[in-house]
Design an enzyme around this catalytic site. Structure first.
Site, mmCIF file in Angstrom:
data_model
loop_
_atom_site.group_PDB
_atom_site.id
_atom_site.type_symbol
_atom_site.label_atom_id
_atom_site.label_comp_id
_atom_site.label_asym_id
_atom_site.label_seq_id
_atom_site.Cartn_x
_atom_site.Cartn_y
_atom_site.Cartn_z
ATOM 1 N N TYR A 177 -1.445 14.727 -26.063
ATOM 2 C CA TYR A 177 -2.901 14.558 -26.236
ATOM 3 C C TYR A 177 -3.243 13.157 -26.770
ATOM 4 C CZ TYR A 177 -7.665 15.834 -27.790
ATOM 5 O OH TYR A 177 -9.028 15.904 -27.984
ATOM 6 N N GLY A 233 -16.715 19.206 -17.491
ATOM 7 C CA GLY A 233 -16.562 20.221 -18.543
ATOM 8 C C GLY A 233 -17.870 20.412 -19.277
ATOM 9 N N ILE A 287 -14.625 18.519 -34.506
ATOM 10 C CA ILE A 287 -15.913 19.050 -34.085
ATOM 11 C C ILE A 287 -15.751 20.556 -33.887
ATOM 12 C CG2 ILE A 287 -17.779 18.854 -32.388
ATOM 13 C CD1 ILE A 287 -17.203 16.178 -33.882
ATOM 14 N N LYS A 331 -5.500 10.339 -24.859
ATOM 15 C CA LYS A 331 -6.767 9.851 -25.412
ATOM 16 C C LYS A 331 -6.707 8.356 -25.729
ATOM 17 C CE LYS A 331 -9.125 13.695 -25.220
ATOM 18 N NZ LYS A 331 -10.290 13.785 -24.321
HETATM 19 P P1 NAP Z 1 -13.417 23.072 -25.291
HETATM 20 O O1 NAP Z 1 -14.476 23.835 -25.970
HETATM 21 O O2 NAP Z 1 -12.015 23.614 -25.242
HETATM 22 O O3 NAP Z 1 -13.901 22.714 -23.817
HETATM 23 C C1 NAP Z 1 -13.061 22.052 -22.922
HETATM 24 C C2 NAP Z 1 -13.891 21.667 -21.723
HETATM 25 O O4 NAP Z 1 -13.081 20.961 -20.796
HETATM 26 C C3 NAP Z 1 -14.441 22.887 -20.992
HETATM 27 O O5 NAP Z 1 -15.757 22.592 -20.574
HETATM 28 C C4 NAP Z 1 -13.526 23.020 -19.785
HETATM 29 O O6 NAP Z 1 -14.166 23.573 -18.645
HETATM 30 C C5 NAP Z 1 -13.235 21.563 -19.525
HETATM 31 N N1 NAP Z 1 -12.017 21.418 -18.737
HETATM 32 C C6 NAP Z 1 -10.729 21.609 -19.136
HETATM 33 N N2 NAP Z 1 -9.889 21.368 -18.113
HETATM 34 C C7 NAP Z 1 -10.669 20.999 -17.054
HETATM 35 C C8 NAP Z 1 -10.382 20.605 -15.729
HETATM 36 N N3 NAP Z 1 -9.129 20.527 -15.274
HETATM 37 N N4 NAP Z 1 -11.419 20.296 -14.916
HETATM 38 C C9 NAP Z 1 -12.693 20.355 -15.353
HETATM 39 N N5 NAP Z 1 -13.029 20.727 -16.622
HETATM 40 C C10 NAP Z 1 -12.018 21.041 -17.451
HETATM 41 O O7 NAP Z 1 -13.236 21.630 -25.938
HETATM 42 P P2 NAP Z 1 -14.286 20.659 -26.661
HETATM 43 O O8 NAP Z 1 -13.962 20.678 -28.092
HETATM 44 O O9 NAP Z 1 -15.662 20.929 -26.212
HETATM 45 O O10 NAP Z 1 -13.757 19.258 -26.073
HETATM 46 C C11 NAP Z 1 -14.527 18.464 -25.194
HETATM 47 C C12 NAP Z 1 -13.902 17.074 -25.178
HETATM 48 O O11 NAP Z 1 -13.961 16.516 -26.481
HETATM 49 C C13 NAP Z 1 -12.435 17.059 -24.770
HETATM 50 O O12 NAP Z 1 -12.150 15.923 -23.989
HETATM 51 C C14 NAP Z 1 -11.723 16.967 -26.104
HETATM 52 O O13 NAP Z 1 -10.437 16.393 -25.972
HETATM 53 C C15 NAP Z 1 -12.675 16.084 -26.871
HETATM 54 N N6 NAP Z 1 -12.545 16.172 -28.325
HETATM 55 C C16 NAP Z 1 -12.826 17.329 -28.971
HETATM 56 C C17 NAP Z 1 -12.700 17.367 -30.362
HETATM 57 C C18 NAP Z 1 -13.015 18.593 -31.166
HETATM 58 O O14 NAP Z 1 -12.812 18.556 -32.383
HETATM 59 N N7 NAP Z 1 -13.516 19.672 -30.606
HETATM 60 C C19 NAP Z 1 -12.275 16.233 -31.044
HETATM 61 C C20 NAP Z 1 -11.996 15.086 -30.342
HETATM 62 C C21 NAP Z 1 -12.142 15.062 -28.978
HETATM 63 P P3 NAP Z 1 -14.054 25.157 -18.283
HETATM 64 O O15 NAP Z 1 -14.314 25.904 -19.565
HETATM 65 O O16 NAP Z 1 -15.096 25.332 -17.243
HETATM 66 O O17 NAP Z 1 -12.662 25.374 -17.744
#
Ligand code: NAP
Length: 247
Positions: A155, A12, A188, A159
């Protein structure tokens, strides 16, 4: 951080937090295999951006929830760059609902991507990484997995599972100079948190001692530290990058 000659996969890695991780690792000198699932245009644009400052990267489409896709992703990385040193399991999704409304499909989809996807990638990377003599696995978990969050039984379970998997694998790989750590981001600013309504967001900001959401770059700095030689004595750890939310 100096990651010259290191080969990294970022799942991702084209958008959101993953984009900043890919950029930070490339800036530190790593060769980056940038995985995407749906964001093909963003992935190709990011590869060009990395090349524009002299970095090395290429993009691979793969759905990490599918074992065969994970296998192909790792094998393309090793075929192209000859080895694998750093695996960042960043890909993740949410599909929130209170349990009375959550369907079985919602539960399975989130577990398959966020938990099984991490296992698929670790399993397929293990041989190359153990052979390389320098390995760093960094799994992106979440504060939801540490403290639980209403509306996120799927979720939070995925996690929390990632944190357990991180510790088990840290023990398995410890003797081979492969460390395995998790990062638990708080709130984030990415598309994932944009989905939250403003009231909910304001409520959470009030709970955060630093009184703001974090930036994807702030997670990327923590990732590049854990990927570096300087973090050589840290394994099985979960680093919260959350403005103090969970302490
Ligand atoms: P995001 O902007 O929604 O991006 C999600 C990412 O995951 C995208 O790059 C997407 O790729 C990829 N993805 C989803 N399903 C996939 C699959 N089956 N195979 C390969 N790639 C896949 O989310 P984000 O906020 O950047 O989150 C990134 C990570 O941080 C996640 O694990 C999330 O749970 C964790 N996280 C985020 C937050 C927050 O506040 N944002 C907080 C805690 C943890 P495509 O777009 O190419 O489909």
């Amino acid at each position: 951080m100096d990651l010259s000659n290191k080969v990294a996969i970022v799942t991702g890695g084209a958008v959101g937090i993953g984009k900043y991780i890919s950029l930070e690792l490339a800036r530190s000198g790593a060769k980056v295999v940038l995985n995407y699932n749906r964001s093909a245009d963003a992935a190709l644009a990011l590869v060009e951006e990395i090349k524009s400052f002299g970095g090395e990267a290429f993009a691979v489409q793969a759905d990490v929830s599918k074992y065969k896709d994970a296998e192909r992703l790792v094998s393309e990385a090793v075929k192209t760059y000859g080895t694998l040193n750093i695996l960042i399991n960043n890909a993740g999704i949410t599909d929130d609902a209170l349990i009375l409304r959550m369907t079985e499909d919602q539960f399975d989809r989130v577990i398959n991507t966020n938990l099984k996807g991490v296992w698929n990638m670790c399993k397929n990377s293990a041989k190359a990484m153990l052979k390389s003599g320098y390995g760093r696995i960094i799994n992106i978990s979440s504060v939801s997995g540490v403290m639980g969050n209403a509306g996120q039984t799927n979720y939070s379970a995925s996690k929390a599972g990632v944190i357990g998997m991180t510790k088990a694998l840290a023990r398995e790989f410890a003797s081979r100079n492969v460390t395995v750590n998790a990062i638990a981001p708080g709130f984030i600013e990415t598309d994932m948190t944009q989905k939250m309504n403003k009231e909910m967001m304001d409520y959470w900001i009030q709970q955060i001692p630093l009184k703001r959401a974090g930036l994807p770059q702030e997670v990327a700095y923590a990732v590049s530290f854990l990927a570096s030689e300087q973090a050589s004595y840290i394994t099985g750890h979960t680093l919260e990058v959350d403005g103090g939310l969970v302490m």
